[in-house]
Design a protein around this motif. Structure first.
Motif, PDB file in Angstrom:
ATOM      1  N   TYR A  65     130.378   9.188 -25.037  1.00 34.97           N
ATOM      2  CA  TYR A  65     129.577   8.981 -26.246  1.00 34.97           C
ATOM      3  C   TYR A  65     128.953   7.594 -26.127  1.00 34.97           C
ATOM      4  O   TYR A  65     129.647   6.617 -25.839  1.00 34.97           O
ATOM      5  CB  TYR A  65     130.439   9.064 -27.506  1.00 34.97           C
ATOM      6  CG  TYR A  65     129.665   8.762 -28.774  1.00 34.97           C
ATOM      7  CD1 TYR A  65     128.969   9.771 -29.435  1.00 34.97           C
ATOM      8  CD2 TYR A  65     129.622   7.477 -29.304  1.00 34.97           C
ATOM      9  CE1 TYR A  65     128.245   9.506 -30.593  1.00 34.97           C
ATOM     10  CE2 TYR A  65     128.895   7.204 -30.456  1.00 34.97           C
ATOM     11  CZ  TYR A  65     128.214   8.218 -31.096  1.00 34.97           C
ATOM     12  OH  TYR A  65     127.492   7.953 -32.236  1.00 34.97           O
ATOM     13  N   ASP A  66     127.647   7.518 -26.308  1.00 34.67           N
ATOM     14  CA  ASP A  66     126.935   6.252 -26.188  1.00 34.67           C
ATOM     15  C   ASP A  66     126.069   6.027 -27.425  1.00 34.67           C
ATOM     16  O   ASP A  66     125.505   6.984 -27.992  1.00 34.67           O
ATOM     17  CB  ASP A  66     126.045   6.245 -24.951  1.00 34.67           C
ATOM     18  CG  ASP A  66     126.841   6.348 -23.659  1.00 34.67           C
ATOM     19  OD1 ASP A  66     127.639   5.438 -23.399  1.00 34.67           O
ATOM     20  OD2 ASP A  66     126.666   7.339 -22.929  1.00 34.67           O
ATOM     21  N   ALA A  67     125.947   4.776 -27.804  1.00 32.56           N
ATOM     22  CA  ALA A  67     125.080   4.391 -28.914  1.00 32.56           C
ATOM     23  C   ALA A  67     124.386   3.092 -28.545  1.00 32.56           C
ATOM     24  O   ALA A  67     125.002   2.184 -27.959  1.00 32.56           O
ATOM     25  CB  ALA A  67     125.875   4.215 -30.206  1.00 32.56           C
ATOM     26  N   SER A  68     123.108   3.013 -28.846  1.00 34.76           N
ATOM     27  CA  SER A  68     122.354   1.797 -28.557  1.00 34.76           C
ATOM     28  C   SER A  68     121.245   1.639 -29.574  1.00 34.76           C
ATOM     29  O   SER A  68     120.798   2.618 -30.193  1.00 34.76           O
ATOM     30  CB  SER A  68     121.758   1.842 -27.143  1.00 34.76           C
ATOM     31  OG  SER A  68     120.819   2.899 -27.038  1.00 34.76           O
ATOM     32  N   GLU A  69     120.808   0.410 -29.759  1.00 33.36           N
ATOM     33  CA  GLU A  69     119.656   0.142 -30.597  1.00 33.36           C
ATOM     34  C   GLU A  69     119.002  -1.139 -30.127  1.00 33.36           C
ATOM     35  O   GLU A  69     119.641  -1.986 -29.482  1.00 33.36           O
ATOM     36  CB  GLU A  69     120.037   0.036 -32.076  1.00 33.36           C
ATOM     37  CG  GLU A  69     120.961  -1.116 -32.428  1.00 33.36           C
ATOM     38  CD  GLU A  69     121.274  -1.158 -33.920  1.00 33.36           C
ATOM     39  OE1 GLU A  69     121.311  -0.082 -34.547  1.00 33.36           O
ATOM     40  OE2 GLU A  69     121.455  -2.269 -34.437  1.00 33.36           O
ATOM     41  N   GLY A  70     117.724  -1.269 -30.401  1.00 27.32           N
ATOM     42  CA  GLY A  70     117.010  -2.464 -29.995  1.00 27.32           C
ATOM     43  C   GLY A  70     115.531  -2.322 -30.280  1.00 27.32           C
ATOM     44  O   GLY A  70     115.075  -1.361 -30.904  1.00 27.32           O
ATOM     45  N   PHE A  71     114.766  -3.304 -29.816  1.00 25.06           N
ATOM     46  CA  PHE A  71     113.326  -3.277 -30.031  1.00 25.06           C
ATOM     47  C   PHE A  71     112.612  -3.765 -28.773  1.00 25.06           C
ATOM     48  O   PHE A  71     113.181  -4.458 -27.921  1.00 25.06           O
ATOM     49  CB  PHE A  71     112.920  -4.159 -31.218  1.00 25.06           C
ATOM     50  CG  PHE A  71     112.948  -5.643 -30.912  1.00 25.06           C
ATOM     51  CD1 PHE A  71     111.831  -6.294 -30.386  1.00 25.06           C
ATOM     52  CD2 PHE A  71     114.092  -6.394 -31.126  1.00 25.06           C
ATOM     53  CE1 PHE A  71     111.865  -7.644 -30.081  1.00 25.06           C
ATOM     54  CE2 PHE A  71     114.137  -7.744 -30.831  1.00 25.06           C
ATOM     55  CZ  PHE A  71     113.015  -8.380 -30.298  1.00 25.06           C
ATOM     56  N   GLY A  72     111.359  -3.388 -28.660  1.00 22.13           N
ATOM     57  CA  GLY A  72     110.465  -3.929 -27.655  1.00 22.13           C
ATOM     58  C   GLY A  72     109.198  -4.401 -28.343  1.00 22.13           C
ATOM     59  O   GLY A  72     108.681  -3.716 -29.235  1.00 22.13           O
ATOM     60  N   LEU A  73     108.701  -5.570 -27.974  1.00 17.74           N
ATOM     61  CA  LEU A  73     107.468  -6.111 -28.546  1.00 17.74           C
ATOM     62  C   LEU A  73     106.448  -6.236 -27.430  1.00 17.74           C
ATOM     63  O   LEU A  73     106.727  -6.809 -26.381  1.00 17.74           O
ATOM     64  CB  LEU A  73     107.725  -7.466 -29.201  1.00 17.74           C
ATOM     65  CG  LEU A  73     106.568  -8.058 -30.021  1.00 17.74           C
ATOM     66  CD1 LEU A  73     107.099  -8.944 -31.149  1.00 17.74           C
ATOM     67  CD2 LEU A  73     105.594  -8.858 -29.156  1.00 17.74           C
ATOM     68  N   ARG A  74     105.246  -5.717 -27.691  1.00 17.61           N
ATOM     69  CA  ARG A  74     104.214  -5.697 -26.662  1.00 17.61           C
ATOM     70  C   ARG A  74     102.917  -6.282 -27.188  1.00 17.61           C
ATOM     71  O   ARG A  74     102.522  -6.042 -28.337  1.00 17.61           O
ATOM     72  CB  ARG A  74     103.966  -4.258 -26.182  1.00 17.61           C
ATOM     73  CG  ARG A  74     102.918  -4.136 -25.083  1.00 17.61           C
ATOM     74  CD  ARG A  74     102.777  -2.713 -24.585  1.00 17.61           C
ATOM     75  NE  ARG A  74     102.294  -1.792 -25.609  1.00 17.61           N
ATOM     76  CZ  ARG A  74     101.531  -0.727 -25.373  1.00 17.61           C
ATOM     77  NH1 ARG A  74     101.179  -0.438 -24.117  1.00 17.61           N
ATOM     78  NH2 ARG A  74     101.158   0.058 -26.344  1.00 17.61           N
ATOM     79  N   ALA A  75     102.248  -7.055 -26.340  1.00 13.66           N
ATOM     80  CA  ALA A  75     100.890  -7.529 -26.587  1.00 13.66           C
ATOM     81  C   ALA A  75     100.048  -7.176 -25.376  1.00 13.66           C
ATOM     82  O   ALA A  75     100.447  -7.442 -24.238  1.00 13.66           O
ATOM     83  CB  ALA A  75     100.866  -9.028 -26.834  1.00 13.66           C
ATOM     84  N   VAL A  76      98.882  -6.560 -25.601  1.00 11.57           N
ATOM     85  CA  VAL A  76      98.045  -6.053 -24.519  1.00 11.57           C
ATOM     86  C   VAL A  76      96.673  -6.702 -24.580  1.00 11.57           C
ATOM     87  O   VAL A  76      96.056  -6.778 -25.643  1.00 11.57           O
ATOM     88  CB  VAL A  76      97.888  -4.515 -24.613  1.00 11.57           C
ATOM     89  CG1 VAL A  76      97.049  -3.992 -23.450  1.00 11.57           C
ATOM     90  CG2 VAL A  76      99.243  -3.837 -24.644  1.00 11.57           C
ATOM     91  N   ARG A  77      96.206  -7.154 -23.442  1.00 11.13           N
ATOM     92  CA  ARG A  77      94.841  -7.658 -23.326  1.00 11.13           C
ATOM     93  C   ARG A  77      94.279  -7.206 -21.996  1.00 11.13           C
ATOM     94  O   ARG A  77      94.815  -7.560 -20.945  1.00 11.13           O
ATOM     95  CB  ARG A  77      94.785  -9.173 -23.425  1.00 11.13           C
ATOM     96  CG  ARG A  77      93.346  -9.715 -23.369  1.00 11.13           C
ATOM     97  CD  ARG A  77      93.317 -11.218 -23.313  1.00 11.13           C
ATOM     98  NE  ARG A  77      91.975 -11.705 -23.115  1.00 11.13           N
ATOM     99  CZ  ARG A  77      91.674 -12.851 -22.521  1.00 11.13           C
ATOM    100  NH1 ARG A  77      92.653 -13.634 -22.087  1.00 11.13           N
ATOM    101  NH2 ARG A  77      90.426 -13.223 -22.378  1.00 11.13           N
TER     102      ARG A  77
END
Length: 472
Positions: A56-68
């Motif tokens: 059983y696995d649990a994870s959470e998080g975020f990714g922030l991206r800026a594109v040019r």
């Protein structure tokens, strides 16, 4: 086991603060977002009558991206907080520099839901899942005394995502997934052979009743017993008939990846620069469709927030479209197609397939086989390798038969199909009226990322493929 709902803006982060950080990170950028994810998954494996693993696995998080332009700055963290966002913004900001980009339009909204939002892991207790696996083991052994080993896996996952964009748009999606795999080994006269089958989709484990899993076991046993009588595969250039459904994995690998936008923008695909040109035999129409309800590869919205779509890639043999994420679509001057996908919050999105399949033709499948003078009838496939730059592929067959003068003969073992996607498309000689989709077992790898996908096709005859095996 059921965890509380993933609500990052209610439990971890102030939405106004997150939006402020994102806007600062994407000032002068062409695009960007914060992708937040909570995921839970479980898998139980029974092998040879014993529980081999239970996880059983649990994870959470975020990714922030800026594109040019062609550059994307990306940072991710398992800590969802303003402090972590500020650190990520500093990294992502490096991609934007002092640019004066114009922020791309936000994705169009949708009220469509392609699957339910119930947690499949809550459909049965842990003990009940163990009992199910043991029942599967006993049933398989009772079907045939030649069964010497049974393996079965029940797995489920529950993914919740939120996407926050610089203009303030906030998008959410809940994605359930369940899957059952079974494998049997049979032995006769000292020879052992294996057969496997599985199925699943974006629904719960409650559907795994005997009426669902018993046919899977029967099919796995059929494949294993067929292979008991298999002869050495022939070798040489010959016509090949592919069965419907799962053999579409050859289409997915040999052709599908070559129609993803990033490879074509960089001109590294065998299909680059061929838009509106004939690349396949007449009658060949290939789609990538993320809108099929409850299918393994389907998405209500992709991982950039774009609603999934029914995208025609090849129409009557003519190349008419590529699969696009937002960045590559903007650089190529076209609209996103809902194919921006990522494995998790720790990965940057890229153009990926969803459910890729060829539409049915008008030919009778039995007639296609009857017209095969000397070749191979390939029903099941295992692993394969493809070079995107030239479309060359090698695929191993898990179930195949020798055909002479239209008669299906003995099964063959060790057959591999060798060719290239561009040539194979042009050499399609017959298209059956029996389109079928795979049972829900596909995974696709690209640049180190894995995502669930679907494939499908009708019965096809392809001329002049190289079959690798033993000499005929």
């Amino acid at each position: 086991m059921t965890d509380p709902a993933f609500r990052p803006f209610e439990t971890h982060l102030d939405e106004a603060a997150g939006l402020r950080v994102l806007r600062e990170a994407t000032q002068g950028a062409d695009d960007g977002e914060i992708f937040l994810e909570g995921r839970r998954s479980e898998a139980i494996v029974l092998d040879d009558g014993r529980i081999k693993t239970a996880s059983y696995d649990a994870s959470e998080g975020f990714g922030l991206r800026a594109v040019r332009g062609e550059v994307a700055g990306y940072a991710h963290s398992t800590e969802i907080s303003e402090k972590a966002l500020l650190r990520a913004a500093e990294t992502a900001r490096l991609a934007v520099g002092a640019g004066g980009g114009t922020l791309a339009d936000a994705p169009a909204g949708t009220n469509r839901r392609l699957y339910g939002d119930s947690d499949p892991m809550g459909d049965a207790t842990f003990a009940a899942k163990i009992d199910l696996l043991r029942e599967i083991d006993a049933y398989a052994r009772a079907l045939d005394p030649r069964v010497v080993q049974v393996s079965a896996t029940v797995s489920a996952s529950y993914q919740e995502i939120e996407i926050l964009r610089p203009e303030g748009l906030r998008l959410t999606d809940i994605r359930p997934m369940a899957r059952l795999n079974v494998s049997v080994i049979v032995e006769e006269n000292g020879r052992r052979e294996q057969g496997g089958m599985g199925g699943g989709g974006r629904y719960g484990l409650a559907g795994l009743q005997p009426a669902h899993w018993q046919p899977l076991i029967a099919e796995a046993l059929r494949i294993a017993t067929v292979n008991l009588g298999a002869e050495a595969a022939p070798a040489g250039v010959m016509d090949v008939v592919l069965g419907p459904g799962w053999p579409g994995i050859l289409l997915h690998e040999a052709i599908g990846h070559g129609l993803e936008g990033d490879f074509n923008r960089r001109k590294t695909s065998a299909f680059a620069g061929l838009m509106r040109q004939r690349i396949a035999a007449p009658g060949v129409t290939v789609l990538d469709d993320g809108t099929l309800p409850d299918r393994r590869g389907s998405l209500t919205i992709d991982d950039e927030g774009t609603p999934s779509a029914r995208n025609v890639l090849i129409e009557d043999g003519v190349l008419v479209g590529y699969m696009q994420d937002r960045q590559n679509a903007r650089l190529m001057g076209v609209a996103p197609t809902g194919n921006g996908r990522r494995e998790s919050f720790a990965h940057i999105p890229m153009p990926r397939m969803t459910n890729t399949y060829m539409l049915a033709g008008k030919d009778d499948p039995a007639g296609i086989l009857a017209s095969l003078k000397d070749g191979i009838y390939a029903v099941g496939f295992g692993g394969g390798q493809v070079d995107i730059t030239n479309g060359k592929f090698v695929f191993s067959c898990t179930e195949a038969y020798r055909v002479r003068n239209g008669k299906v003969g003995a099964p063959v073992k060790g057959a591999t199909l060798i060719g290239d996607g561009a040539t194979a498309l042009r050499q399609i000689r017959a298209i059956g009226n029996d389109l079928a989709l795979d049972p829900g077992i596909g995974n696709c790898g690209k640049a180190g990322q894995w995502v669930p996908v679907g494939v499908g096709q009708p019965t096809l005859m392809i001329g002049g493929l190289t079959v690798g095996g033993s000499a005929a």
